[in-house]
Each structure stands twice: as structure tokens, then as C-alpha cells.
Design a protein around this motif. Structure first.
Motif, mmCIF file in Angstrom:
data_model
loop_
_atom_site.group_PDB
_atom_site.id
_atom_site.type_symbol
_atom_site.label_atom_id
_atom_site.label_comp_id
_atom_site.label_asym_id
_atom_site.label_seq_id
_atom_site.Cartn_x
_atom_site.Cartn_y
_atom_site.Cartn_z
ATOM 1 N N ALA A 358 0.837 -1.210 0.000
ATOM 2 C CA ALA A 358 0.000 0.000 0.000
ATOM 3 C C ALA A 358 0.869 1.256 0.000
ATOM 4 O O ALA A 358 0.585 2.229 -0.712
ATOM 5 N N ILE A 359 1.937 1.235 0.789
ATOM 6 C CA ILE A 359 2.842 2.391 0.861
ATOM 7 C C ILE A 359 3.466 2.660 -0.508
ATOM 8 O O ILE A 359 3.482 3.802 -1.002
ATOM 9 N N ILE A 360 3.990 1.594 -1.147
ATOM 10 C CA ILE A 360 4.627 1.751 -2.462
ATOM 11 C C ILE A 360 3.623 2.290 -3.474
ATOM 12 O O ILE A 360 3.918 3.207 -4.253
ATOM 13 N N ARG A 361 2.433 1.726 -3.447
ATOM 14 C CA ARG A 361 1.392 2.142 -4.400
ATOM 15 C C ARG A 361 1.049 3.616 -4.255
ATOM 16 O O ARG A 361 0.986 4.362 -5.244
ATOM 17 N N LEU A 362 0.868 4.067 -3.015
ATOM 18 C CA LEU A 362 0.460 5.463 -2.797
ATOM 19 C C LEU A 362 1.598 6.433 -3.099
ATOM 20 O O LEU A 362 1.369 7.534 -3.618
ATOM 21 N N LEU A 363 2.825 6.044 -2.789
ATOM 22 C CA LEU A 363 3.963 6.914 -3.105
ATOM 23 C C LEU A 363 4.131 7.047 -4.617
ATOM 24 O O LEU A 363 4.401 8.142 -5.135
ATOM 25 N N LYS A 364 3.954 5.964 -5.346
ATOM 26 C CA LYS A 364 4.080 6.020 -6.811
ATOM 27 C C LYS A 364 2.935 6.829 -7.422
ATOM 28 O O LYS A 364 3.142 7.580 -8.383
ATOM 29 N N GLU A 365 1.731 6.692 -6.841
ATOM 30 C CA GLU A 365 0.603 7.499 -7.327
ATOM 31 C C GLU A 365 0.852 8.987 -7.108
ATOM 32 O O GLU A 365 0.356 9.828 -7.863
ATOM 33 N N ALA A 366 1.651 9.311 -6.070
ATOM 34 C CA ALA A 366 1.985 10.707 -5.798
ATOM 35 C C ALA A 366 3.143 11.199 -6.663
ATOM 36 O O ALA A 366 3.615 12.335 -6.502
ATOM 37 N N GLY A 367 3.624 10.339 -7.557
ATOM 38 C CA GLY A 367 4.670 10.740 -8.495
ATOM 39 C C GLY A 367 6.081 10.524 -7.998
ATOM 40 O O GLY A 367 7.041 11.013 -8.614
ATOM 41 N N GLU A 368 6.255 9.789 -6.899
ATOM 42 C CA GLU A 368 7.601 9.587 -6.359
ATOM 43 C C GLU A 368 8.268 8.362 -7.002
ATOM 44 O O GLU A 368 7.613 7.371 -7.318
ATOM 45 N N ARG A 369 9.588 8.470 -7.190
ATOM 46 C CA ARG A 369 10.379 7.348 -7.694
ATOM 47 C C ARG A 369 10.786 6.499 -6.493
ATOM 48 O O ARG A 369 11.530 6.960 -5.625
ATOM 49 N N VAL A 370 10.294 5.263 -6.458
ATOM 50 C CA VAL A 370 10.512 4.389 -5.306
ATOM 51 C C VAL A 370 11.486 3.277 -5.692
ATOM 52 O O VAL A 370 11.237 2.536 -6.651
ATOM 53 N N PHE A 371 12.600 3.169 -4.970
ATOM 54 C CA PHE A 371 13.558 2.089 -5.165
ATOM 55 C C PHE A 371 13.357 1.052 -4.060
ATOM 56 O O PHE A 371 13.148 1.410 -2.898
ATOM 57 N N LEU A 372 13.462 -0.235 -4.417
ATOM 58 C CA LEU A 372 13.352 -1.328 -3.457
ATOM 59 C C LEU A 372 14.670 -2.093 -3.418
ATOM 60 O O LEU A 372 15.259 -2.374 -4.467
ATOM 61 N N ALA A 373 15.131 -2.437 -2.222
ATOM 62 C CA ALA A 373 16.415 -3.136 -2.102
ATOM 63 C C ALA A 373 16.405 -4.048 -0.888
ATOM 64 O O ALA A 373 15.647 -3.844 0.061
ATOM 65 N N ALA A 374 17.267 -5.053 -0.932
ATOM 66 C CA ALA A 374 17.440 -5.989 0.179
ATOM 67 C C ALA A 374 18.903 -6.418 0.212
ATOM 68 O O ALA A 374 19.623 -6.267 -0.772
ATOM 69 N N PRO A 375 19.371 -6.952 1.343
ATOM 70 C CA PRO A 375 20.793 -7.265 1.468
ATOM 71 C C PRO A 375 21.288 -8.434 0.621
ATOM 72 O O PRO A 375 22.454 -8.489 0.270
ATOM 73 N N THR A 376 20.424 -9.422 0.320
ATOM 74 C CA THR A 376 20.874 -10.593 -0.428
ATOM 75 C C THR A 376 20.059 -10.761 -1.702
ATOM 76 O O THR A 376 18.954 -10.219 -1.826
#
Length: 737
Positions: A358-376
Motif C-alpha cells: 500500500a505504501i509503495i502504491r500510494l507513493l508512486k501514485e503521488a509521483g515519487e520514484r521508489v527504489f526497493l532493495a534488500a541485502p541478499t
């Protein structure tokens, strides 16, 4: 001569042909003219050249394809003695600037005195047509450099220093290497070299340096601090450090305290007082944790603009998707939209993924570039599957490169920041201080930071306790999801994990769900039961693949139920030898085509390719795959890791790959497996604690089986000692306050 208790044989001769040489790790296959025939020799031979005279110490081994080979443990060099050997040596290109034609003219002019002239009287080379006085001088300097490395190898080889370690010493100190070592043998165990303190001590003892020499004591203090980085500590209490160093060095506490004072005065170490206790840091770790604290506080005070209308946006998703968020989930979504930093934690089944989506969806709808990352790689892949968005490993996102000392550095940093408005990091409990510092250096100041993890899991393999310290500081918006959702309550794995965290024994009598306990009192019988489960019973009953779906997780490596012994048993059951199935033994470890293997250390420059033709570099600690081909003539092993094909030479494979039918719970972090089997029978006392068991249990997605004793499960749950780490981040954050 002996190596680790076994007698080594001696072989002497001249290098006839260098068949293979790896510049990175110096692994070499060569033919040695010894006696009347040629002998194949394998081992680490830096700067080896055809025509050289070698005295090699090692053992004979039989190769399935190539017959007898001599495996070198160490070696000594002698200068080529005959004109034929000198010609071959110079023509091989060892001395930069000399090729076959020039080598012939030098030998024709000076005969068997050629090397002596080049080293001691190089200006005489100008007699030869085509060599200017300047080039003559340069050739003399180059030969001295080559001989300098070889002299260093002979010097250090006598103390057991490996050739590849010698190369690192040469890179750091150059022609002054031996002089530097004679002045201060303990320079060898400094950062970047990390040669055993015992070796440096042996060199110092041979030079009759006193045991209480101040340089030795200072080096011992630094060694204890560096050694404890491997145990996860970014600092140590001063009293513990002093006691440990005094014991290591066999000196009194006063000598250690004097050395520590000098080190602090010289900014090699940093002394800090937290509460009523003093702590000592290496300078690099102190700077790193201080930076994290300052940067995180700066991000708090310079938050990006709040996205308004959170309640309406949440209601719109609920209406469109027919779902209903719990109050804590809504709190997390609001915090992510309205603030610059959010820490989101919770155990299995508490809705972390639903909230994050939900967070990713709403941030992208607001026009923000969202990067996702994990350690492995595994954690990033799982993050992609759960969110439907591309997720990268932190190393790939930060674009690993190498500095002049072959140390990994990230090309994304303050001068080359990431181009995103929000960064989401999953599995934060696995991220150590150095990696988190590197992430913060690459973040734009206006970037949102959402940190997701499970505070009850084991801490990172590297030094630091980032998630724990950030939460303990009390400074950052934190939402901890505790409510187990109805669909997850049907899973006994999920319910058991939460009971373990609460200090309660799971339900062990049920056999109608996804969690089973199979009592077993004898280790040998427990091992056979686990082999049967993995090789026959679970594949037959559930359709699981023994290789890709079922994972044995052990508390430790040793004993009948440790990874070492179980891997042998599981391999023979799951991937037995067969005609046409190639295998190779490297440094005592067997590798067979079809074997399940794990990368056990970060290798930032190991190349890989994908079927679509894309390629890259970097395979990381914990990545798992299957051996697809063993190429004996090429000295290589092909491994398929996730969607990548990786090529290991034998030397890398012997040090970086381990069988992975059974792995430790520590090594499994960041991974999830359809079916997990865990032995709980006579684990080492130091591995009998709650969050180790919890981490193992939460690796299972569909099926979990514990094999062993109820009393061991109970003892692990009762022992709630978190893996104690000495770190400074929490204190630095609160001090800033």
C-alpha cells in the motif's frame, strides 16, 4: 618440511610451460621439467615465468582426468642458471619491456652473465642496438622489482605466508616490503593485509624483539579489535579489551593501557564513555557509526514534504481492493506518507507485505520514484515477487567497484547519489553498519527512507546492530505489527513463531498442520530420519523437490547433526555418484555435478551471465545454487544461482563454495524455503537461544519439521539472551539528542 602435521615432499626443476594462470588469486597450472620428464604442478604461483628454477614443497594427488599432479603448498625460487633457461625466462615477458627478440640479443651479448648485468650494471645494456641509456636503466629497475617480489616470497614463505598474501604485502609496501617488516613485523596484520598475528609474532621473535615491545602491544590491541569485528562488535568495553589483549600478548595490564593511550593519541582508536563504562573503537568503525547517527538525525530534521490525504487514500484502496487494514497498518501507511523515515517491523503473518504494498502504491501514485532493495539476492528476489516491483540487492543498487587496494567501494555516494524519492530496504536486521553507512551516503537529502525488518531475528553477519540500535534510540517513527491476520492463524508455523517470541513452547503434538515435531533421542537415528525426510518422504507426500524446495537448517556446523556431517549424508541420498556425473575434490571438499551449493563470502568481481545475454559482477554471502558442470580441463565449475550462470575457477570454488543441502541458520537469513527441517538435539550450548530458533522457524513457508528433543526446544526458548553486540550507534543517536 611439514604443513599442518603432514609431511611435505620436495620437487625441483625448471618451469617448462605455464598452462593456466589467474591474476586475481594467482592459481596456476604449470609443467615442471623435473628429472627426465614433465610434472604437472598446481597451486598459487604469483609472477611465475617459463625458464624459472623452482623448489616446490607439496603433495602428490591423483586427478580423475589428468592423472598424478603435484599440489604445491609453498615454493622457493632460484635464478635461471643456464643461458637456455635465461633466454626462456626473459622471452616469457616477465621483465616488462623485454620480448623474445630483445631477449635473444641480450643473451647473445652477455651470455650466462645477462641477468647479473641487468641487475647490477644495467647501463651496459645500452651497448645493444635499440636500447637507449634510459631504457637500459628502466629494464634494470624492472628486474629489481621482479626479484624484489621473489625475495619477499622467500622471506615470508619461511614463516608460512601464502604467495597470494605476499602479493598483497608487495602492493602495499613495494620494494621497501622487507625493510618495513624487519622494522615492524606487525605491519603484516594491519587492515588490508590481515595476516595472522601469530605469523607476525614469529617473525618478531626470530628478530629477538622483546614481548613487551610497545609496537607489539599496540598491534595486539588493534588485532583484538579487528578480530571482534568478525563477532559483530563495532567496539569493545575498555576493560574487556585490555584483559583480552593482555592474555593474547602475555603482558601485564599496564603495558596494554599504555599502548591503548598511545593508539588513542594517534587516532588509531577512539575512546568513548557511554553511561558509566568506557568503550574503544577502531577509527573507521567510530567514524561510520558517528556518520550514521548524524545523517539519520539530519534526515529527521529535513523531512520531505508530507503527502496529504492519507486517510482518504487508504479508504480508496480498501474500497477498490475489497480489503480492510488494521489500525497499526494504517498508522504505518500514514507515517510513510507524512514523514521522512519509517521503521516497519513485525513477525510472520502480521501484514508487513500488505502494508508495504500500500505504501509503495500510494507513493508512486503521488509521483515519487521508489527504489526497493534488500541485502541478499534471495531476499531481493522475494521482495520483487511479493510487491510486483523490481528490487535489487543493496550492492547492485550502490554499484560496487574496486579501489587501488582491490577493496570494494560503491560508486553511488555523496557525489553520485541515487536518483530516487523513496528507498525501501527489506530485511534490515541483516544489514551491517558499513553497508548502512554506504546506503546513507548515496541517499539524496530529500529522500524518504522506509526500513523493514524483524527485530526478533538474528543480527547481521557483519559488525553492527543497525535495526536494533535505531529502534532502541526511540528517535524514529516505528510501527511494530503484532496482530496475526486470520488467514495466517491457520498456519501452525506462524503461530509457533509468535509463541517462541513470547517465550512459550509451540504446540508439538499436532500432526494435522504445516508444523510437525518428530521426537528422536539419538543423533545418528535423527540424522537418518532427516535424510529419509529430505530424500524420500517429503517429495513423495508433498511433491517437494529434494534439491530446490527442502532445506535443512542446523544451529551449527559441528557434530553428528551439524552441517558438515549432514551434507555428506544428504548428498549421497539426493545426488549420489553416477556414470558420467563429474566430480572433483578441492582442498578436501567434494564437488559433484548436480550438487546444491552456497556462496560463503562476498565476491564483488565474480562475473555472471543470464540466458537473455545480460551480464554483471558480484555473488554474495548466502547466495545458493546448483552445480551444472565441472570442467576439469579448464579447471572450472559452472553454478546456476537464481537466474545467473556463474563460472568459478577451482581455486575460488575451493574457498568460496560449500555444500548447501544443510546450512546453518545464520547463513539462511534473508532466504525462505517451501520446506524446512531443523535438528533440535544436543546443539552446542552457545547456540541454544531463542532468536536462533525463531530465525530458523521463520524461514519455512509451507512446511516445518523439528527433529529431536522437546527439552532442547524448551531450553532454546527459555534462553532469551539476544546475541550481545557492543555497538555505539544507539549512544551516538541519543547523544545528538
Amino acid at each position: 618440511m611439514e604443513e599442518q602435521g603432514k609431511a611435505l615432499l620436495e620437487l625441483s626443476g625448471s618451469v617448462e610451460h605455464v598452462i593456466y594462470h589467474n591474476d586475481k588469486n594467482q592459481y596456476t597450472v604449470l609443467e615442471l621439467a623435473a628429472g627426465e620428464g614433465l610434472v604437472t604442478v598446481v597451486g598459487a604461483f604469483p609472477f611465475v615465468s617459463e625458464g624459472e628454477e623452482l623448489r616446490i614443497y607439496g603433495t602428490w594427488q591423483s586427478h580423475p582426468s589428468f592423472g598424478d599432479q603435484f599440489k604445491a603448498e609453498t615454493f622457493e625460487r632460484a635464478r635461471p642458471a643456464t643461458t637456455a633457461a635465461m633466454l626462456k625466462y626473459l622471452a616469457s615477458g616477465t621483465v616488462k619491456g623485454v620480448g623474445p627478440a630483445l631477449a635473444r640479443r641480450i643473451i647473445d651479448t652477455f651470455g650466462d652473465k645477462a641477468l647479473e648485468v641487468m641487475e647490477k650494471d644495467p647501463e651496459r645494456l645500452a651497448q645493444i642496438k635499440g636500447i637507449t641509456p634510459e631504457k637500459a636503466k628502466a629494464l634494470g629497475e624492472e628486474l629489481k622489482r621482479v626479484y624484489g617480489i621473489r625475495e619477499l616470497m622467500m622471506f615470508l614463505g619461511a614463516y608460512g605466508v601464502r604467495p597470494e598474501e605476499t602479493v598483497l604485502v608487495w602492493k602495499q609496501f613495494g620494494e621497501a616490503s622487507i625493510a618495513c617488516i624487519q622494522e615492524d613485523p606487525y605491519c603484516l596484520c594491519g587492515e588490508g593485509l590481515d595476516i595472522s598475528f601469530d605469523i607476525a609474532d614469529a617473525i618478531a621473535e626470530s628478530m629477538e624483539k622483546p614481548r613487551d615491545d610497545e609496537g607489539r602491544v599496540q598491534a595486539g590491541v588493534l588485532y583484538v579489535l579487528r578480530h571482534n569485528l568478525n563477532n559483530g562488535h563495532t567496539c569493545l568495553p575498555a576493560d574487556k579489551l585490555e584483559k583480552a589483549a593482555a592474555q593474547l600478548l602475555s603482558v601485564d595490564l599496564e603495558a596494554v593501557q599504555d599502548a591503548l593511550y598511545t593508539l588513542c593519541q594517534g587516532f588509531h582508536t577512539v575512546w568513548e564513555e557511554f553511561g558509566e563504562r568506557a568503550y574503544v573503537f577502531l577509527q573507521k568503525q567510530h567514524a561510520g557509526e558517528s556518520y550514521i547517527a548524524a545523517r539519520m538525525r539530519a534526515m529527521l530534521s529535513m523531512s520531505p514534504h508530507a503527502i496529504s490525504g492519507a486517510e482518504e487514500k487508504i479508504a480508496a484502496i480498501e474500497s477498490a481492493d475489497g480489503i480492510r487494514y488494521a489500525d497499526k497498518q494504517k498508522e504505518a501507511i500514514r507515517a510513510a506518507l507524512e514523514q521522512g523515515i519509517l521503521i516497519l517491523t513485525g513477525g510472520p503473518g502480521t501484514g508487513k507485505t500488505t502494508t508495504l504494498n500500500a505504501i509503495i502504491r500510494l507513493l508512486k501514485e503521488a509521483g515519487e520514484r521508489v527504489f526497493l532493495a534488500a541485502p541478499t539476492g534471495r531476499a531481493a528476489k522475494r521482495m520483487s515477487e511479493l510487491t510486483g516491483e523490481e528490487a535489487k540487492t543493496l550492492h547492485r543498487m550502490l554499484q560496487v567497484d574496486w579501489d587501488e587496494h582491490d577493496e570494494p567501494v560503491f560508486t553511488r555516494n555523496e557525489r553520485n547519489p541515487l536518483e530516487c524519492d523513496c528507498l525501501v530496504i527489506d530485511e534490515l536486521s541483516m544489514v551491517d553498519s558499513y553497508l548502512f553507512e554506504s546506503v546513507l551516503r548515496a541517499l539524496p537529502f530529500s529522500c524518504r527512507l522506509i526500513l523493514v525488518g524483524d527485530a526478533d531475528q538474528l543480527p547481521s553477519v557483519g559488525a553492527g546492530n543497525v535495526l536494533g540500535d535505531l529502534m532502541a534510540s526511540g528517535l524514529f517513527p516505528t510501527v511494530q505489527l503484532k496482530e496475526i491476520f486470520r488467514q495466517s492463524m491457520e498456519s501452525l508455523i506462524v503461530l509457533s513463531a509468535h509463541r517462541i517470541v513470547e517465550g512459550k513452547l509451540p504446540e508439538l503434538r499436532r500432526h494435522d498442520s504445516d508444523f510437525f515435531f518428530l521426537p528422536q533421542e539419538e543423533p545418528a537415528k535423527a540424522a537418518q530420519l532427516m535424510v529419509s525426510l529430505c530424500g524420500v518422504r517429503l517429495p513423495r507426500s508433498y511433491g517437494f523437490s529434494s534439491l530446490s524446495d527442502i532445506q535443512v537448517l542446523c544451529p551449527g556446523r559441528k557434530g553428528e547433526l551439524g552441517t558438515v556431517e549432514l551434507n555428506k549424508l544428504l548428498r549421497e541420498a539426493i545426488n549420489p555418484p553416477a556414470k558420467g556425473k563429474r566430480e572433483v575434490k578441492l582442498n578436501g571438499s567434494l564437488f559433484r555435478e548436480g550438487d546444491k551449493v552456497m556462496q560463503v563470502r562476498n565476491n564483488y568481481d565474480l562475473p555472471w551471465t543470464r540466458e537473455d545475454g545480460t551480464s554483471g559482477q558480484g555473488i554474495f554471502n548466502g547466495d545458493m545454487g546448483v552445480i551444472t558442470e565441472i570442467d576439469r580441463p579448464g579447471g572450472a565449475i559452472h553454478v546456476h544461482i537464481d537466474d545467473k550462470d556463474v563460472l568459478y575457477d577451482f581455486e575460488h570454488a575451493s574457498t568460496e563454495l560449500e555444500p548447501a543441502y544443510a546450512v546453518t541458520i545464520h547463513k539462511s537469513q534473508g532466504n525462505e524455503f517451501p520446506a524446512v527441517v531443523i535438528p533440535v538435539l544436543r546443539p552446542p550450548f552457545q547456540l541454544c537461544y531463542r532468536n536462533l530458533l525463531y530465525t530458523g522457524v521463520t524461514r519455512a513457508k509451507q512446511l516445518l519439521i523439528l527433529v529431536g528433543q522437546r527439552s532442547v526446544i524448551s531450553a532454546m526458548i527459555e534462553n532469551d539472551r539476544k546475541t550481545r553486540r557492543y555497538t555505539g550507534l544507539k549512544w551516538f543517536l541519543q547523544r545528538e539528542e
